[in-house]
Design an enzyme around this catalytic site. Structure first.
Site, PDB file in Angstrom:
ATOM      1  N   GLU A 218       0.934   5.684   0.479  1.00 29.43           N
ATOM      2  CA  GLU A 218       0.281   6.938   0.840  1.00 29.43           C
ATOM      3  C   GLU A 218       0.900   8.030  -0.022  1.00 29.43           C
ATOM      4  O   GLU A 218       2.110   8.034  -0.270  1.00 29.43           O
ATOM      5  CB  GLU A 218       0.467   7.260   2.324  1.00 29.43           C
ATOM      6  CG  GLU A 218      -0.089   6.204   3.273  1.00 29.43           C
ATOM      7  CD  GLU A 218      -1.591   6.070   3.225  1.00 29.43           C
ATOM      8  OE1 GLU A 218      -2.254   7.009   2.741  1.00 29.43           O
ATOM      9  OE2 GLU A 218      -2.113   5.025   3.661  1.00 29.43           O
TER      10      GLU A 218
ATOM     11  N   ASP B 118      -2.699  -0.607   6.414  1.00 32.71           N
ATOM     12  CA  ASP B 118      -3.592  -1.010   5.326  1.00 32.71           C
ATOM     13  C   ASP B 118      -3.070  -2.246   4.607  1.00 32.71           C
ATOM     14  O   ASP B 118      -3.845  -3.108   4.165  1.00 32.71           O
ATOM     15  CB  ASP B 118      -3.754   0.141   4.329  1.00 32.71           C
ATOM     16  CG  ASP B 118      -4.651   1.241   4.878  1.00 32.71           C
ATOM     17  OD1 ASP B 118      -5.169   1.076   5.999  1.00 32.71           O
ATOM     18  OD2 ASP B 118      -4.823   2.270   4.206  1.00 32.71           O
TER      19      ASP B 118
ATOM     20  N   ASP C 260       0.853  -1.178   0.000  1.00 36.84           N
ATOM     21  CA  ASP C 260       0.000   0.000   0.000  1.00 36.84           C
ATOM     22  C   ASP C 260       0.893   1.234   0.000  1.00 36.84           C
ATOM     23  O   ASP C 260       2.027   1.196   0.504  1.00 36.84           O
ATOM     24  CB  ASP C 260      -0.918   0.015   1.227  1.00 36.84           C
ATOM     25  CG  ASP C 260      -1.920   1.168   1.164  1.00 36.84           C
ATOM     26  OD1 ASP C 260      -2.829   1.102   0.323  1.00 36.84           O
ATOM     27  OD2 ASP C 260      -1.778   2.129   1.939  1.00 36.84           O
TER      28      ASP C 260
ATOM     29  N   HIS D 121      -5.232   3.733   7.425  1.00 38.86           N
ATOM     30  CA  HIS D 121      -4.745   4.874   6.651  1.00 38.86           C
ATOM     31  C   HIS D 121      -3.262   5.126   6.867  1.00 38.86           C
ATOM     32  O   HIS D 121      -2.767   6.218   6.589  1.00 38.86           O
ATOM     33  CB  HIS D 121      -5.563   6.135   6.924  1.00 38.86           C
ATOM     34  CG  HIS D 121      -7.001   6.026   6.499  1.00 38.86           C
ATOM     35  ND1 HIS D 121      -7.370   5.651   5.227  1.00 38.86           N
ATOM     36  CD2 HIS D 121      -8.147   6.208   7.193  1.00 38.86           C
ATOM     37  CE1 HIS D 121      -8.695   5.630   5.148  1.00 38.86           C
ATOM     38  NE2 HIS D 121      -9.184   5.948   6.338  1.00 38.86           N
TER      39      HIS D 121
END
Length: 713
Positions: A514, A658, A512, A653
Site C-alpha cells: 500500500e 490482498d 502486496d 485493500h
C-alpha cells in the site's frame, strides 16, 4: 486463423453476392445478348446499400445472442474442467439463441461436480485416520519445549515447530522449503550428517542411530545443543534428517563462570597465597629477627590477606547463583507462585490475605519448593507480627529480581530470621529446611522498615529468568499452524536450472504493498507491505509477513479513503530501510508473485540502493497468468477474478488481505495452467512474457483508437 473471422467474412460475402445479384438484375437484357453490363453503380449500389442494415442487424444479433453467450459458456466450462479443487459454477447466459445447449452443458457440469464431490468424499473418508494422526503430531510438536526441525538432503526445511522458530530467532527465515543454513551454523550440521551416514554405511548394528552436536543460530546469539537422527526411505537410503535443538546458552555461561573461578583459584590467587606462606615461614624460622624486619613481614601478611579476602569476596559475588543451575529449575511467573501460596494458606488461615501489587515479573526456581518456603515464611510472619494482611511486589534489581513481602508493623530482627531458617518446609519436602531451599536458590533474607515508617518488608532476592522479562507485543510470534509438508522430501527431478523446475515444486511469496499514492517517481512511498508463502499448492496462512512503514511524509486523504492507513497509525513505525531487508529475508529465493506486479516492484526497486538489498527473484503476475488461461477481453482486475473464482477475502485493500486473496487466486490459476499443458516454470515465464507483450500492444492500439486503456491494466 482467428476463430472470430468466419461469421464476419460470411456476412461480407453475402453483401458481395447481393451486389453481384443487383448488377445482374439491372443489366439482365445486356447480359442476355452477351454484352457487358453498363449499370454498375446506380440501381445495384442502391440495392446493396439497402441490404446493409439487415446484414448489420444480423451481425449484431449473432454477436449478441450467439457468439457472446457461447464465449461465456465456454469460459465457464474451461474453468470447471481446469479447476480440480474447486467447483466453479457454470452460469447459463441470458438472452441467447443457443436453444437447449446451455441447459445441457449446465446439467453436464452438475454431473461432473457431483462425481467430483463423491470422489472427494471417498478420499476424505479414506484419510480420516491420517488426519487424526496429523492432528496428534501437530499437538505434540507445538507442546514440545525443544525445537524440532526436519530437513531433506538439500537441507530445505520440511517440518518445524513453534519452539524452533523461537530458538532460531529468525521468524522471517524459517519456513517450508527454506534453507536450513540461513538459520543455523553450517559446519556442525554437515559434519554430524557425514558421521551418521558413515555409521550407516558401515552397517554397525551396535552404533547409536543419532548423534549430538553443538551449533549456534545464524545471529550467533544462542548456543544450541542438537541431536540428529537420519530418516531412511524404503530403499534404506537417507532421504531426510531430524534435528532437535535445545538452548544451552545459560549452561555455557555457567561453565565459563566456573572456569573463571577455577582460573582465579589456581592461578590468580596462587601468588598471594605463596607470599603469605613465605612470610609466615620466614617469621617462624627467625624468631629473633629485628623489630623493623618483623614489621615488614607483618605488613606483607596484612596486605596479602586483605588482597586475598577482597578477591575471594569478588569471586563469591560474581559466582553466586551460577552453580545453582545444576538443580532442575524453570522460569516462573510471580503471580502463579503467589497464587500457589494463597491456595496453601486458604484452609487453615482463611483470614490472612496476600495481595499482589505492581507488575508481575518472571523469576527462575523450583516452583514446589519456593511455594512451600514462602508458605513457611508467611506462617512465621503471622505468628511473629500478628498482621493479617500482606502485600507482595516484584522489583527488578541489578542482578536479581526482588520479591518483597510487606505488612503494617515493625521489621523482623536478623536473629529471628536466622532461627526461622532451621524450620522444616513440610512433610512432602522430605525434611528439607527453609535454609536448604533458600540456599539452593541463592536467597539471603533480610528485613527492614519501609520509607513510610508504618510498614516493614521481608526481601527475597530471586534468580532472574532465562527469558526476557518484557517483550513488545509486536515482536511476539503469531501462531503458525501450518508448519510441515512431507511432500517436499522428494528431490527435484530433471534439469537443476530454475526454468526446468516443475510448477508443483516451486515456492512462492505472494505480496502486496500500500502506498501514499500512485506515482513512485513523484515521491510517493510504501506505507505497508505484506506477504504470504505458497508451497506445494498450499497457502500457508501461518507464514506471513506484515509491517506498517513510516513514509517520511504525510499520507494524502485520497489515499486514506482507499486503504484506511492514517498518519497516526504509521507514527513510530520503522522506515523502509529497516523493513525492506527483513522482507527480503522472508522472501529468500522464492518466486515473487503479485497482481499487476510491475507497479509494486517499481516502488521496491527504487528503494533497493538505500536499503542495501536487491530483489533479483523471478516475478510472476497473476494478471498475466489470468490472461494466459482466459480470453484477453475478460475483466482481469483482482476484484473481478476473486468474484469469478469464488474466493473469500478478508481485509480488502489491506496489504495482507490482498496478498492472501492473490495467493488463493495463484493456486487456482496454477491448476488451470497445468491442465492446459504447462509443466515447468520456464514455460510459464515465456508465455507470460508473450502475454505481457500482447497486452501492451492491445493497450497501445486502444489508446490510438481513443478507446481508453485495456481492461485490467
Amino acid at each position: 486463423m482467428d476463430r472470430r473471422l468466419p461469421i464476419p467474412l460470411a456476412l461480407a460475402l453475402v453483401v458481395v453476392f447481393g451486389y453481384g445479384a443487383m448488377v445482374a438484375v439491372a443489366n439482365w437484357d445486356l447480359l442476355a445478348r452477351g454484352l457487358p453490363p453498363r449499370d454498375l453503380f446506380g440501381a445495384p449500389l442502391l440495392g446493396t446499400l439497402a441490404l446493409l442494415p439487415p446484414v448489420a442487424l444480423c451481425a449484431w444479433l449473432i454477436r449478441r445472442h450467439v457468439r457472446r453467450p457461447a464465449r461465456i459458456l465456454a469460459r465457464d466450462v474451461r474453468a470447471l474442467l481446469e479447476s480440480r479443487t474447486a467447483d466453479t459454477e457454470i452460469h447459463p447466459p441470458r438472452g441467447h439463441a443457443l436453444g437447449d445447449l446451455p441447459a445441457a452443458v449446465q446439467a453436464l457440469g452438475d454431473g461432473l461436480k457431483g462425481s467430483r464431490r463423491e470422489i472427494r468424499s471417498a478420499m476424505a473418508t479414506a484419510t480420516a485416520q491420517i488426519n487424526e494422526q496429523k492432528s496428534w503430531l501437530e499437538t505434540i510438536l507445538q507442546g514440545l519445549a525443544e525445537g524440532v526441525v526436519v530437513c531433506n538432503r538439500r537441507h530445505q526445511i520440511l517440518l518445524y515447530n513453534p519452539a524452533a522458530v523461537s530458538l532460531l530467532e529468525a521468524p522471517e527465515a524459517v519456513g517450508l522449503g527454506r534453507p536450513l543454513f540461513d538459520v543455523v551454523s553450517r559446519a556442525p550440521v554437515l559434519h554430524t550428517l557425514e558421521r551418521l551416514e558413515w555409521r550407516r554405511r558401515q552397517a554397525d548394528a551396535g552404533a547409536e542411530p543419532s548423534a549430538r552436536f553443538v551449533c549456534t543460530n545464524a545471529l550467533a546469539t544462542r548456543v544450541l545443543q542438537g541431536r540428529m537422527s537420519l530418516i531412511l526411505d524404503g530403499g534404506g537410503q537417507t532421504s531426510a534428517y531430524l534435528l532437535t535443538l535445545v538452548d544451552i546458552s545459560s549452561e555455557v555461561d555457567t561453565m565459563q563462570q566456573v572456569d573463571a573461578v577455577r582460573r582465579a583459584l589456581t592461578t590468580d590467587l596462587r601468588g598471594a597465597v605463596g607470599n603469605l606462606r613465605a612470610a609466615a615461614e620466614t617469621l617462624d624460622a627467625h624468631p629473633h629477627m629485628s623489630q623493623e624486619d618483623r614489621r615488614a613481614f607483618q605488613q606483607v601478611l596484612r596486605s596479602e590477606s586483605e588482597t586475598l579476602s577482597t578477591r575471594l569476596e569478588e569471586l563469591a559475588e560474581r559466582f553466586r547463583g551460577h552453580a545453582l543451575g545444576r538443580f532442575p529449575m524453570s522460569d516462573l511467573y510471580s503471580d502463579d507462585l503467589l497464587e500457589g501460596v494463597r491456595q496453601r494458606l486458604r484452609d487453615d488461615l482463611p483470614d490472612v490475605t496476600l495481595e499482589m501489587a505492581g507488575q508481575p515479573l518472571w523469576i527462575q526456581g523450583d516452583s514446589l519448593s519456593l511455594v512451600r518456603a514462602l508458605e513457611c515464611l508467611l506462617r512465621h510472619l503471622v505468628r511473629h507480627t500478628g498482621a493479617r494482611h500482606y502485600g507482595a511486589q516484584t522489583l527488578l534489581g541489578d542482578r536479581r529480581v526482588y520479591l518483597d513481602l510487606t505488612w503494617r508493623g515493625p521489621a523482623v530482627p536478623a536473629a529471628q530470621l536466622e532461627r526461622w531458617l532451621d524450620s522444616e518446609c513440610g512433610d512432602e519436602m522430605g525434611g528439607q529446611t527453609l535454609r536448604d531451599v533458600l540456599e539452593r536458590h541463592g536467597i539471603e533474607l533480610w528485613s527492614q522498615a519501609c520509607d513510610d515508617g508504618e510498614h516493614a518488608l521481608l526481601r527475597l532476592p530471586m534468580i532472574p529468568p532465562s527469558r526476557p522479562q518484557f517483550q513488545a507485543e509486536g515482536s511476539r510470534l503469531p501462531p503458525r499452524p501450518e508448519f510441515y509438508d512431507f511432500g517436499l522430501m522428494r528431490e527435484h527431478e530433471g534439469d537443476p536450472q530454475r526454468a526446468a523446475i516443475p510448477l508443483e515444486d516451486l515456492s512462492f511469496v505472494v505480496f502486496d504493498c500500500e502506498m501514499t499514492g500512485l506515482n513512485p517517481m513523484g515521491g510517493d512511498e510504501i506505507i505497508s507491505i505484506a506477504g504470504v508463502r505458497v508451497v506445494k499448492g498450499r497457502v500457508l496462512t501461518g507464514e506471513t509477513f506484515e509491517q506498517l512503514i513510516h513514509p517520511g511524509r504525510p499520507i494524502p486523504p485520497s489515499s486514506i479513503r482507499f486503504h484506511g492507513i492514517t498518519d497516526q497509525q504509521v507514527q513510530g513505525q520503522p522506515d523502509i530501510t529497516q523493513v525492506l531487508p527483513r522482507f527480503k529475508r522472508f522472501v529468500g529465493d522464492a518466486v515473487m508473485v503479485a497482481h499487476n506486479a510491475a507497479f509494486d516492484m517499481k516502488f521496491i526497486s527504487l528503494k533497493e540502493p538505500d536499503c542495501g538489498v536487491r530483489f533479483d527473484n523471478p516475478v510472476l503476475d497473476t494478471l498475466l497468468l489470468s490472461v494466459m488461461v482466459e480470453d484477453e477481453n475478460e475483466d482481469h482486475s483482482l476484484d473481478a477474478l476473486i468474484a469469478r473464482y469464488g474466493i473469500e477475502i478478508e481485509g480488502r485493500h489491506t496489504a495482507l488481505g490482498d496478498a492472501v486473496a492473490t495467493a488463493h487466486l495463484l493456486v487456482r490459476l496454477m491448476e488451470r495452467l497445468r491442465a492446459q499443458g504447462y509443466r515447468t516454470f520456464g514455460e510459464v515465464m515465456r508465455s507470460s512474457s508473450m502475454a505481457a507483450q500482447l497486452r501492451q500492444r492491445e493497450r497501445s492500439l486502444a489508446l490510438q483508437d481513443g478507446r481508453g486503456p485495456a481492461v485490467g491494466f
